[in-house]
Write a protein that holds these residues in place. Sequence first.
Motif, PDB file in Angstrom:
ATOM      1  N   PRO A   1      -9.982  -4.286  12.492  1.00 61.15           N
ATOM      2  CA  PRO A   1      -8.856  -5.217  12.318  1.00 61.15           C
ATOM      3  C   PRO A   1      -8.024  -4.917  11.070  1.00 61.15           C
ATOM      4  O   PRO A   1      -6.814  -5.072  11.078  1.00 61.15           O
ATOM      5  CB  PRO A   1      -9.525  -6.585  12.224  1.00 61.15           C
ATOM      6  CG  PRO A   1     -10.968  -6.332  12.030  1.00 61.15           C
ATOM      7  CD  PRO A   1     -11.263  -4.961  12.497  1.00 61.15           C
ATOM      8  N   ARG A   2      -8.678  -4.455  10.014  1.00 59.45           N
ATOM      9  CA  ARG A   2      -7.936  -4.133   8.785  1.00 59.45           C
ATOM     10  C   ARG A   2      -7.009  -2.938   9.015  1.00 59.45           C
ATOM     11  O   ARG A   2      -5.852  -2.946   8.598  1.00 59.45           O
ATOM     12  CB  ARG A   2      -8.915  -3.837   7.655  1.00 59.45           C
ATOM     13  CG  ARG A   2      -8.228  -3.580   6.340  1.00 59.45           C
ATOM     14  CD  ARG A   2      -9.239  -3.560   5.204  1.00 59.45           C
ATOM     15  NE  ARG A   2      -8.548  -3.455   3.949  1.00 59.45           N
ATOM     16  CZ  ARG A   2      -8.389  -2.329   3.277  1.00 59.45           C
ATOM     17  NH1 ARG A   2      -8.889  -1.212   3.755  1.00 59.45           N
ATOM     18  NH2 ARG A   2      -7.734  -2.300   2.133  1.00 59.45           N
ATOM     19  N   GLU A   3      -7.524  -1.910   9.679  1.00 61.28           N
ATOM     20  CA  GLU A   3      -6.704  -0.727   9.968  1.00 61.28           C
ATOM     21  C   GLU A   3      -5.550  -1.075  10.898  1.00 61.28           C
ATOM     22  O   GLU A   3      -4.431  -0.595  10.723  1.00 61.28           O
ATOM     23  CB  GLU A   3      -7.550   0.388  10.591  1.00 61.28           C
ATOM     24  CG  GLU A   3      -8.485   1.070   9.625  1.00 61.28           C
ATOM     25  CD  GLU A   3      -9.831   0.374   9.517  1.00 61.28           C
ATOM     26  OE1 GLU A   3     -10.042  -0.625  10.238  1.00 61.28           O
ATOM     27  OE2 GLU A   3     -10.647   0.807   8.702  1.00 61.28           O
ATOM     28  N   LYS A   4      -5.817  -1.935  11.891  1.00 64.50           N
ATOM     29  CA  LYS A   4      -4.749  -2.344  12.802  1.00 64.50           C
ATOM     30  C   LYS A   4      -3.674  -3.132  12.062  1.00 64.50           C
ATOM     31  O   LYS A   4      -2.483  -2.976  12.330  1.00 64.50           O
ATOM     32  CB  LYS A   4      -5.325  -3.179  13.946  1.00 64.50           C
ATOM     33  CG  LYS A   4      -6.090  -2.352  14.954  1.00 64.50           C
ATOM     34  CD  LYS A   4      -6.599  -3.209  16.076  1.00 64.50           C
ATOM     35  CE  LYS A   4      -7.372  -2.377  17.078  1.00 64.50           C
ATOM     36  NZ  LYS A   4      -7.930  -3.192  18.161  1.00 64.50           N
ATOM     37  N   ALA A   5      -4.100  -3.976  11.113  1.00 64.02           N
ATOM     38  CA  ALA A   5      -3.134  -4.747  10.332  1.00 64.02           C
ATOM     39  C   ALA A   5      -2.295  -3.832   9.447  1.00 64.02           C
ATOM     40  O   ALA A   5      -1.093  -4.050   9.268  1.00 64.02           O
ATOM     41  CB  ALA A   5      -3.854  -5.781   9.479  1.00 64.02           C
ATOM     42  N   LEU A   6      -2.913  -2.787   8.905  1.00 62.98           N
ATOM     43  CA  LEU A   6      -2.166  -1.843   8.068  1.00 62.98           C
ATOM     44  C   LEU A   6      -1.188  -1.013   8.888  1.00 62.98           C
ATOM     45  O   LEU A   6      -0.121  -0.631   8.403  1.00 62.98           O
ATOM     46  CB  LEU A   6      -3.133  -0.923   7.322  1.00 62.98           C
ATOM     47  CG  LEU A   6      -3.924  -1.566   6.195  1.00 62.98           C
ATOM     48  CD1 LEU A   6      -4.993  -0.601   5.695  1.00 62.98           C
ATOM     49  CD2 LEU A   6      -3.003  -1.965   5.050  1.00 62.98           C
ATOM     50  N   LEU A   7      -1.529  -0.716  10.141  1.00 66.35           N
ATOM     51  CA  LEU A   7      -0.658   0.097  10.988  1.00 66.35           C
ATOM     52  C   LEU A   7       0.418  -0.714  11.694  1.00 66.35           C
ATOM     53  O   LEU A   7       1.373  -0.151  12.228  1.00 66.35           O
ATOM     54  CB  LEU A   7      -1.499   0.834  12.031  1.00 66.35           C
ATOM     55  CG  LEU A   7      -2.433   1.921  11.481  1.00 66.35           C
ATOM     56  CD1 LEU A   7      -3.330   2.430  12.585  1.00 66.35           C
ATOM     57  CD2 LEU A   7      -1.640   3.040  10.849  1.00 66.35           C
ATOM     58  N   ALA A   8       0.297  -2.019  11.686  1.00 67.34           N
ATOM     59  CA  ALA A   8       1.280  -2.875  12.360  1.00 67.34           C
ATOM     60  C   ALA A   8       2.610  -2.839  11.614  1.00 67.34           C
ATOM     61  O   ALA A   8       2.676  -2.577  10.414  1.00 67.34           O
ATOM     62  CB  ALA A   8       0.756  -4.303  12.431  1.00 67.34           C
ATOM     63  N   GLU A   9       3.708  -3.093  12.358  1.00 69.76           N
ATOM     64  CA  GLU A   9       5.037  -3.106  11.748  1.00 69.76           C
ATOM     65  C   GLU A   9       5.194  -4.328  10.865  1.00 69.76           C
ATOM     66  O   GLU A   9       4.793  -5.431  11.228  1.00 69.76           O
ATOM     67  CB  GLU A   9       6.104  -3.131  12.839  1.00 69.76           C
ATOM     68  CG  GLU A   9       6.864  -1.839  12.918  1.00 69.76           C
ATOM     69  CD  GLU A   9       8.014  -1.919  13.895  1.00 69.76           C
ATOM     70  OE1 GLU A   9       9.000  -2.610  13.596  1.00 69.76           O
ATOM     71  OE2 GLU A   9       7.884  -1.279  14.937  1.00 69.76           O
ATOM     72  N   ASP A  10       5.804  -4.110   9.709  1.00 69.78           N
ATOM     73  CA  ASP A  10       6.018  -5.203   8.771  1.00 69.78           C
ATOM     74  C   ASP A  10       7.489  -5.606   8.827  1.00 69.78           C
ATOM     75  O   ASP A  10       8.380  -4.770   8.667  1.00 69.78           O
ATOM     76  CB  ASP A  10       5.636  -4.752   7.360  1.00 69.78           C
ATOM     77  CG  ASP A  10       5.592  -5.904   6.378  1.00 69.78           C
ATOM     78  OD1 ASP A  10       5.791  -7.060   6.806  1.00 69.78           O
ATOM     79  OD2 ASP A  10       5.336  -5.649   5.187  1.00 69.78           O
ATOM     80  N   ALA A  11       7.755  -6.884   9.042  1.00 67.96           N
ATOM     81  CA  ALA A  11       9.131  -7.366   9.168  1.00 67.96           C
ATOM     82  C   ALA A  11       9.890  -7.230   7.846  1.00 67.96           C
ATOM     83  O   ALA A  11      11.109  -7.060   7.840  1.00 67.96           O
ATOM     84  CB  ALA A  11       9.135  -8.817   9.623  1.00 67.96           C
TER      85      ALA A  11
ATOM     86  N   LEU B   1       9.804  -4.778   5.832  1.00 67.38           N
ATOM     87  CA  LEU B   1      10.237  -3.392   5.631  1.00 67.38           C
ATOM     88  C   LEU B   1      11.288  -2.942   6.643  1.00 67.38           C
ATOM     89  O   LEU B   1      11.824  -1.852   6.536  1.00 67.38           O
ATOM     90  CB  LEU B   1       9.034  -2.451   5.718  1.00 67.38           C
ATOM     91  CG  LEU B   1       7.954  -2.652   4.654  1.00 67.38           C
ATOM     92  CD1 LEU B   1       6.791  -1.729   4.934  1.00 67.38           C
ATOM     93  CD2 LEU B   1       8.506  -2.407   3.268  1.00 67.38           C
ATOM     94  N   LYS B   2      11.577  -3.771   7.623  1.00 69.13           N
ATOM     95  CA  LYS B   2      12.511  -3.397   8.685  1.00 69.13           C
ATOM     96  C   LYS B   2      13.908  -3.033   8.166  1.00 69.13           C
ATOM     97  O   LYS B   2      14.496  -2.059   8.641  1.00 69.13           O
ATOM     98  CB  LYS B   2      12.585  -4.507   9.724  1.00 69.13           C
ATOM     99  CG  LYS B   2      13.195  -4.037  11.013  1.00 69.13           C
ATOM    100  CD  LYS B   2      12.928  -5.003  12.114  1.00 69.13           C
ATOM    101  CE  LYS B   2      13.393  -4.377  13.397  1.00 69.13           C
ATOM    102  NZ  LYS B   2      12.953  -5.092  14.554  1.00 69.13           N
ATOM    103  N   PRO B   3      14.492  -3.747   7.184  1.00 66.35           N
ATOM    104  CA  PRO B   3      15.826  -3.355   6.711  1.00 66.35           C
ATOM    105  C   PRO B   3      15.879  -1.963   6.087  1.00 66.35           C
ATOM    106  O   PRO B   3      16.910  -1.311   6.092  1.00 66.35           O
ATOM    107  CB  PRO B   3      16.161  -4.403   5.649  1.00 66.35           C
ATOM    108  CG  PRO B   3      15.271  -5.543   5.917  1.00 66.35           C
ATOM    109  CD  PRO B   3      14.056  -4.995   6.566  1.00 66.35           C
ATOM    110  N   PHE B   4      14.768  -1.479   5.589  1.00 68.87           N
ATOM    111  CA  PHE B   4      14.763  -0.177   4.938  1.00 68.87           C
ATOM    112  C   PHE B   4      14.648   0.973   5.925  1.00 68.87           C
ATOM    113  O   PHE B   4      14.834   2.114   5.564  1.00 68.87           O
ATOM    114  CB  PHE B   4      13.620  -0.102   3.925  1.00 68.87           C
ATOM    115  CG  PHE B   4      13.746  -1.108   2.838  1.00 68.87           C
ATOM    116  CD1 PHE B   4      14.692  -0.956   1.837  1.00 68.87           C
ATOM    117  CD2 PHE B   4      12.944  -2.239   2.820  1.00 68.87           C
ATOM    118  CE1 PHE B   4      14.815  -1.891   0.841  1.00 68.87           C
ATOM    119  CE2 PHE B   4      13.069  -3.174   1.821  1.00 68.87           C
ATOM    120  CZ  PHE B   4      14.005  -3.002   0.831  1.00 68.87           C
ATOM    121  N   LYS B   5      14.354   0.699   7.183  1.00 72.38           N
ATOM    122  CA  LYS B   5      14.205   1.745   8.188  1.00 72.38           C
ATOM    123  C   LYS B   5      15.514   2.060   8.898  1.00 72.38           C
ATOM    124  O   LYS B   5      15.600   3.001   9.651  1.00 72.38           O
ATOM    125  CB  LYS B   5      13.144   1.338   9.208  1.00 72.38           C
ATOM    126  CG  LYS B   5      11.758   1.296   8.609  1.00 72.38           C
ATOM    127  CD  LYS B   5      10.728   1.015   9.657  1.00 72.38           C
ATOM    128  CE  LYS B   5       9.345   0.985   9.023  1.00 72.38           C
ATOM    129  NZ  LYS B   5       8.299   0.716   9.991  1.00 72.38           N
TER     130      LYS B   5
END
Length: 97
Positions: A40-50, A52-56
Motif C-alpha cells: 500500500p505504501r508503494e502504491k500510494a507513492l506511485l499514485a498521481e498527486d493532484a 503536482l498536476k499544474p507542474f506537468k
Amino acid sequence: MAFLLNKTTIASHFRSHSQDQKGEDLLSLSRRQYHIEPGPREKALLAEDAALKPFKSYKQRVKKLKKIGDILTIVVVAGCCYEIYVKAAMREAARKQ
C-alpha cells in the motif's frame, strides 16, 4: 620483473573473484523471477498527486517552443544563405561591367 608478476597475480585474482560472483548471480537471477505486488505504501507513492498536476503541463509548451525555435533557426539560416547569394551575385555583376 616483479611488476609483471604482480600484474599476473592481480589478473588471476580478478578472474577467480569473477568466477565466485557467477554463482551468486545465478542465485539472484532465480530470486528475481518471482513477481511481488507492491504494498500500500508503494502504491500510494506511485499514485498521481493532484498538487503536482499544474507542474506537468509544461511539456506541451516546451514542445511548441522547441518547434518555434527550430522554425526560426531555419528562417535565419535561409536568410543568411540568401544574403550571401545576393552579395556574390552583386560582385559578379560588378566584375562584368
